[in-house]
Design an enzyme around this catalytic site. Structure first.
Site: not given
Length: 475
Positions: A134, A232, A267
């Site tokens: 998201w 990932e 990330c």
């Protein structure tokens, strides 16, 4: 059963709900993407697919304001930052359109033990499943979909349950760009249906961006069916400061790497700041002073820098992590109570080696600051994590920069730069951050058939996918 719904992070109000896909509907979608692969994926020419990608990128730019509003409404990203995400997404489609012929050109191979010639030809594999997160609803999809549509693979997308509207908007833009029905399909699948998709023999691979727990489950299911996986899975990226000629600029870079985009829900955002001893106190003082002036605001306002987290549940989870880090001995220099999904900038120091909570990925506007006694100590702290996605290194010594970059256990190292991402540069990590690469040439290599074509005496190459000018045989 998964619930697909748009919930305003600012208020917690449910704006729209969608039912999960019925099994019969999923069957129909699987049949469609498989049929489109056999027809379009196997027969279309690279120039045609490149043209469709180019148009897709243009449509993203033409609709950037509408897409940014959708992203902001779904997951709380400040609208100006969401617009930047859409623009970078468009650049990804443009990159693969511009470089398609070169990336898929036949690669001559040297033949040393017999007559004739040999080439390596890259061709499509089949249907791929993408399980997407998201935090970057457009960019993450393009990172996976653009190179694979260029190859001729067809895509089945499972979006994050809170991002159904952005997934629908992307699907509509790709249809408008000219991609045939079944080239890219978005489905509101349940966890059980994801396993069913992975088991389907027509699905040849899976790409997931998400938590390491989700990655483990998907990889396990894919392994049972011998399917290729790219994962990932986030990280706990170190931001190492060993020396600087301009501490204010270095602190500004640190803030940009953590607090000035997507409320720290990145990330590859810096999570752990590892600062050499003689700079530590001044670094912490300036960082804390800057963050004391930063407060979460309405993401719909153009000037907002720090919006809410993606949901109240995400803020509650981060709050619990911060509490456990403090209970384990850390000092909170800056912080405060959250208000729903709005989480205040937080700075934690004095983090001991036994503070297990600090080894988790804290997804939000929280900085963990460590004091390093030496270069070796900084590298030890940087690598003291189960993750290995990205990293940042600031030093005035280029020799030290090369040396330390080589020692950092991560898939990416950024030296004296923040925000250096480009469509042509590979993205991915090691350790529990996953495996495989996206973007650039390496993003093409994950789901492609690298087919050897050995041609004996008298055989003539077809001329298909001719090597780019100047390419010499690989030995």
């Amino acid at each position: 059963m998964n619930s697909y719904a748009v919930v305003d992070p600012r208020t917690g109000t449910t704006l729209r709900e969608y039912p999960a896909l019925a099994d019969a509907e999923l069957t129909a979608v699987l049949d469609r993407v498989a049929a489109t692969y056999r027809s379009w994926g196997r027969t279309s020419q690279v120039e045609e697919r490149a043209g469709l990608l180019r148009r897709a990128g243009q449509l993203h730019l033409e609709n950037r304001d509408e897409l940014a509003a959708v992203i902001s409404r779904e997951m709380g990203k400040p609208v100006a930052q969401a617009r930047g995400e859409v623009e970078f997404t468009a650049a990804i489609y443009a990159y693969y359109a511009d470089h398609a012929r070169t990336l898929l050109a036949d690669e001559p191979l040297a033949v040393e033990m017999g007559p004739g010639t040999a080439v390596l030809r890259r061709s499509s594999l089949g249907v791929l499943l993408g399980v997407m997160p998201w935090n970057y609803p457009c960019y993450q999809v393009a990172r996976f979909a653009a190179p694979n549509l260029m190859i001729g693979n067809t895509i089945l997308l499972k979006p994050a349950p809170q991002c159904p509207d952005s997934a629908a908007a992307i699907s509509a833009l790709l249809v408008e760009a000219g991609f045939p029905a079944g080239a890219f399909e978005s489905v509101h699948a349940t966890h059980a249906q994801v396993e069913r998709v992975i088991a389907d023999p027509r699905v040849v691979g899976v790409s997931l961006t998400g938590s390491d727990r989700a990655g483990s489950l998907v990889a396990e299911a894919a392994g049972r069916h011998l399917k290729k996986v790219v994962l990932e899975l986030g990280g706990s990226d170190p931001f190492i400061v060993l020396s600087t000629d301009d501490l204010d600029a270095t602190v500004s870079a640190a803030l940009a790497a953590r607090f000035y985009e997507n409320a720290g829900q990145i990330c590859t955002g810096a999570k752990r700041f590892i600062v050499i001893d003689d700079l530590h106190d001044a670094f912490v003082s300036r960082m804390t002073a800057a963050l004391a002036r930063l407060a979460p605001e309405d993401p719909a306002r153009e000037e907002t820098v720090l919006g809410p987290l993606s949901s109240e549940a995400a803020a509650e989870r981060l709050e619990g992590q911060v509490l456990r880090v403090v209970e384990a001995g850390a000092t909170m220099l800056l912080g405060g109570p959250r208000e729903g999904a709005f989480f205040p900038p937080t700075v934690l120091t004095d983090i001991g080696p036994d503070n297990e909570a600090a080894r988790e990925e804290l997804f939000g506007p929280v900085a963990l600051v460590y004091r390093a006694g030496s270069e070796d100590d900084a590298v030890r702290l940087a690598n003291d994590t189960p993750y290995g996605l990205g990293s940042y290194l600031f030093t005035t010594d280029p020799v030290q920069a090369e040396r330390v970059a080589d020692r950092i256990e991560a898939g990416m190292v950024n030296i004296n730069i923040v925000g250096g991402d480009e469509p042509g540069l590979p993205f991915g990590g090691v350790k529990r951050s996953g495996f495989g690469r996206e973007l650039g040439r390496l993003g093409v290599e994950e789901f492609v058939n690298r087919k050897l074509i050995r041609i004996g005496p008298g055989g003539e190459p077809s001329g298909r996918n001719e090597p780019a000018a100047g390419v010499t045989p690989v030995r």
